[in-house]
Scaffold this active site. Structure first.
Site, PDB file in Angstrom:
ATOM      1  N   GLU A 154      31.672   9.787  11.411  1.00  0.00           N
ATOM      2  CA  GLU A 154      31.770   8.358  11.698  1.00  0.00           C
ATOM      3  C   GLU A 154      30.544   7.572  11.271  1.00  0.00           C
ATOM      4  OE1 GLU A 154      32.584   9.114  15.692  1.00  0.00           O
ATOM      5  OE2 GLU A 154      34.731   9.074  15.434  1.00  0.00           O
ATOM      6  N   GLN A 198      45.706  14.003  17.850  1.00  0.00           N
ATOM      7  CA  GLN A 198      44.311  14.421  17.727  1.00  0.00           C
ATOM      8  C   GLN A 198      43.876  15.242  18.937  1.00  0.00           C
ATOM      9  OE1 GLN A 198      43.282  10.021  16.244  1.00  0.00           O
ATOM     10  NE2 GLN A 198      41.462  11.290  16.326  1.00  0.00           N
ATOM     11  N   ARG A 253      36.976   5.760  13.866  1.00  0.00           N
ATOM     12  CA  ARG A 253      35.868   6.361  13.131  1.00  0.00           C
ATOM     13  C   ARG A 253      34.535   5.866  13.718  1.00  0.00           C
ATOM     14  NH1 ARG A 253      36.814   8.296   6.999  1.00  0.00           N
ATOM     15  NH2 ARG A 253      35.192   9.854   6.995  1.00  0.00           N
ATOM     16  N   CYS A 254      34.453   5.977  15.020  1.00  0.00           N
ATOM     17  CA  CYS A 254      33.332   5.434  15.768  1.00  0.00           C
ATOM     18  C   CYS A 254      33.394   6.061  17.147  1.00  0.00           C
ATOM     19  CB  CYS A 254      33.483   3.932  15.868  1.00  0.00           C
ATOM     20  SG  CYS A 254      32.786   3.168  17.335  1.00  0.00           S
TER      21      CYS A 254
END
Length: 783
Positions: A737, A220, A367-368
């Site tokens: 997110e 990523q 996802r935060c």
């Protein structure tokens, strides 16, 4: 949703994703698709114990096995000064175990062979003599004075890693002393795992003739990986070429550097050939970075009319064997201090203690954006507890305490400046769309019949766009991001960005931003990411930061090009620069709309007919350091029915209203929301990584760690409000997110609401059917 054909002025339109034809047809290129001449394969031996001293490792039989070229142990790496590597949290982590192991599945040795099967077979021939040691998996027990000390490499003889706090302790305590109403709730957010479809892996290819390492990795953050690899390996950074091809999901799991990467590089350096390492599913779940595992206690001080006064939060964070959390350096507990949520507290005080245990290390922004999910879940649970104490409708309590739209920019009691929002409008839209009043009436009728129906509300404020260099960094590197745009003579564009998508649709959304700025079609713009030799330096894609940072960079880079283009346009139109205006599609002469030149006209002139003294060409680079984060928000409502016979919870309806600022591509936002809600659903009802008292991981695969299928997933209803971010170049805030941040509390609040006639005030996630079934039986409900 009907897709619109690509056209000029593409911003805000549901253009079909440019990357989908490649990915849907199986034409994507992932790490395991890379095959290089003479390539070898590496597999990793892992510890069966959670805590044990290593007396001896005998790899002689493995070395003699067919096809085996190399066996690497921790002692081998120690001889190369590579036994330990730095973590993003500023800790150190063993690459291969030396002295002892600290968690089950920890990396102990690596075998490199001609085939993967040969490498796996040879792992079985390595003899490791372990001396088991006492295990501690409970973070509270790890803090007790007689707990075994796990990190003997540390000067501090304790399992306590850090204490971090935010807010005003004294003012908060004063408000609590005088408050007429105080509620308190213990809440655990279980240990979960991002579990991307594609596990982690790499191919290391060192060329001894050039001294260059080409490193293919599912990443990523390719640039950050290159920098860390240079720090670890000692290779000059410009001699490391990181390529991240298509990435099959990340969710924070592919930000850190893992021991397998280092071992593959060492193997390639020693053998002079490419070496591939691909994780198994079990390796991915058991040893790469997890998320959550927060044990939280929240207290709210309030008036009797429901107006909140102060918030007090105490948390113990289980970081496992090494503090490898991927957080900005200044925030060891991430952005957990957003825990005041959408509410106007007069004061708050938050403290977090990090703890070592015999579990896998890490802590990622699954996802935060850095512990925001935990914070949002906590405040939304305890607000419901307050509503129940006051016998007040939870929607009314929230509306009474929201930060008002005229309070923005809003200074939170823990130090953040919220940019914009209209929380009341968003919740009211959600209530209206789901028919809240009618649902409460239906619920009353069902309760009268002995049925269990619940309605759960969650309103949240996210904090995304990690990037302001004055506050955010990873290992000291400022968290800006970048874009480089080149307009070719024919008006076609190639743009390279410092982020790296994992399915988010960057090739489409960034093309739309750039096309909008340059008056072109998104079809004219090609987006490239993931190659450190070509893309400008950037900190990558995670924590919903791509649109707030790289999106801003792309827009401002486009405007920088437009400024030069305007000078060329003036030259072509034979007027002064001040007489040229941009109408969104072309440069025109003031007062003479018939006299104009398009960006494509200008692009050709940039290489053939520029004003005297001007540098030819039409390209620019922009490094965008945002002045603040962005603060998306939303209101979610879940409706559930409970089967009294089995304890199964059926999510009958779910309404999600998001406000992510200006929307670039509605279809992609919709997809992001659906995906995030599905992950939130999984966390609420399915997912946990438990350990037994001996430190054995009890959910090491997808048979035990559940991933929702299309049959499990509820139908999602969505809508949105828009309050643009005032400081972002295109008013966007980010959304990827938000649904995962906001939805777990809505699900749990709905289940607790359903069971509230029995006096239930809280249930920890995941809400398995047996938990509900047990509660029903405890209260004499038996059918």
């Amino acid at each position: 949703m009907a897709l619109q054909q690509t056209e000029l002025r593409p911003m805000g339109k549901s253009i079909g994703r440019k990357e989908d034809p490649r990915l849907i047809r199986g034409k994507g290129r992932y790490i395991d698709d890379i095959m290089l001449p003479n390539m070898l394969y590496m597999c990793v031996l892992r510890s069966p114990y959670a805590h044990a001293r290593i007396r001896r490792i005998d790899a002689s039989a493995a070395l003699a096995a067919p096809g085996v070229k190399l066996v690497i142990t921790g002692e081998d790496l120690a001889g190369m000064n590579l036994a330990w590597m730095p973590t993003m949290a500023g800790d150190t982590q063993m690459v291969l175990a030396t002295g002892k192991v600290l968690f089950q599945y920890q990396e102990v040795a690596a075998v490199v062979a001609e085939t993967r099967a040969q490498a796996e077979d040879a792992l079985q021939l390595i003899e490791v003599d372990y001396e088991p040691l006492p295990v501690v998996v409970d973070p509270f027990k790890a803090l007790e004075p007689d707990a075994p000390i796990l990190r003997e490499d540390k000067e501090k003889k304790s399992n306590h890693i850090f204490h971090w706090e935010a807010g005003d302790r004294e003012q908060t305590e004063a408000l609590f002393r005088d408050a007429p109403v105080i509620v308190k709730q213990d809440v655990r957010f279980p240990r979960v795992h991002p579990s991307p479809l594609e596990p982690c892996g790499c191919v290391a290819d060192y060329n001894s003739a050039t001294g260059r390492l080409t490193f293919y990795v599912t990443s990523q953050a390719p640039h950050a990986h290159r920098t860390v690899l240079a720090m670890v390996s000692g290779l000059p950074e410009h001699q490391i070429h990181v390529i991240s091809p298509d990435v099959g999901g990340g969710f924070g799991n592919k930000v850190p550097v893992y021991p397998g990467y280092v071992c593959a590089i060492v193997a390639s350096l020693k053998l002079g050939v490419p070496v591939k390492w691909i994780e198994t599913r079990t390796e991915n779940i058991t040893s790469t970075n997890f998320a959550r595992d927060y044990h939280m206690t929240a207290e709210i001080a309030a008036r009797e009319d429901g107006r909140v006064l102060a918030l007090r939060v105490k948390t113990v964070a289980d970081h496992g064997a090494f503090d490898a959390a991927a957080d900005p350096s200044k925030f060891p507990a991430g952005l957990f201090s957003i825990v005041t949520g959408s509410y106007d507290f007069r004061s708050a005080f938050v403290e977090v203690d990090g703890v070592y245990t015999n579990k896998a290390p890490g802590g990622v922004a699954y996802r935060c954006s850095f512990r925001v999910t935990e914070a949002s879940y906590l405040i939304e649970r305890v607000m419901d507890v307050l509503a129940r104490r006051l016998q007040m409708d939870p929607a009314e309590l929230r509306l009474r305490n929201f930060i008002r739209k005229d309070q923005f920019p809003y200074h939170s009691p823990t130090g953040w400046v919220y940019d914009s929002g209209d929380y009341e409008k968003t919740l009211n839209l959600a209530l209206q769309r789901i028919g809240y009043a009618e649902l409460r009436k239906e619920q009353a009728e069902k309760r009268a019949r002995g049925e269990f129906m619940g309605i759960g509300i969650s309103t949240f404020t996210e904090i995304v766009g990690a990037g302001p260099g004055h506050t955010f960094d990873i290992m000291g590197i400022k968290m800006f991001d970048s874009a480089q745009i080149r307009v070719h003579p024919t008006g076609k564009v190639i743009a390279r960005l410092g982020v790296r998508h994992q399915g988010q649709g960057h090739e489409t959304t960034f093309a739309q931003i750039i096309a909008e700025e340059l008056g072109l079609s998104a079809d004219d713009v090609l987006i490239e990411e993931g190659d450190t030799d070509t893309a400008p330096y950037g900190l990558g894609t995670y924590a919903s930061r791509s649109t707030p940072t790289a999106g801003g960079a792309a827009a401002l880079c486009g405007r920088r090009i437009r400024e030069k283009a305007r000078k060329i346009a003036a030259h072509l139109l034979e007027v002064g620069e001040d007489d040229v205006i941009w109408d969104g599609l072309a440069f025109t002469v003031k007062g003479l709309p018939g006299r104009s030149v398009s960006m494509k006209d200008v692009a050709f002139a940039a290489y053939t007919n520029v004003p005297e003294g001007m540098e030819p060409g039409l390209e620019a680079t922009y490094y965008y350091d945002p002045p603040n984060l962005t603060f998306p928000n939303g209101a979610y409502i879940a409706v559930v029915d409970i089967d009294k016979g089995t304890g199964a919870v059926k999510v009958r309806r779910f309404m999600a209203v998001d406000d992510c600022g200006n929307v670039i591509n509605p279809m992609i936002v919709e997809g992001q929301v659906h995906g995030g809600l599905t992950e939130g659903f999984a966390i609420a009802f399915m997912q946990d990584i438990p350990y037994d008292a001996d430190g054995n991981c009890l959910a090491p695969n997808w048979m035990d760690y559940l991933v929702p299928t299309s049959l499990d997933t509820p139908h999602w209803e969505t809508d949105r409000t828009v309050t643009p971010s005032p400081h972002h170049p295109i008013g966007a805030k980010g959304v990827g997110e938000s649904p995962n941040v906001g939805s777990p509390a809505a699900f749990v609040n709905a289940v607790v609401d359903a069971l509230s006639p029995l006096g239930v005030e809280h249930i920890d996630m995941p809400i398995f059917p047996w938990k509900v079934w047990s509660i029903l039986r405890e209260h004499g409900i038996d059918e």
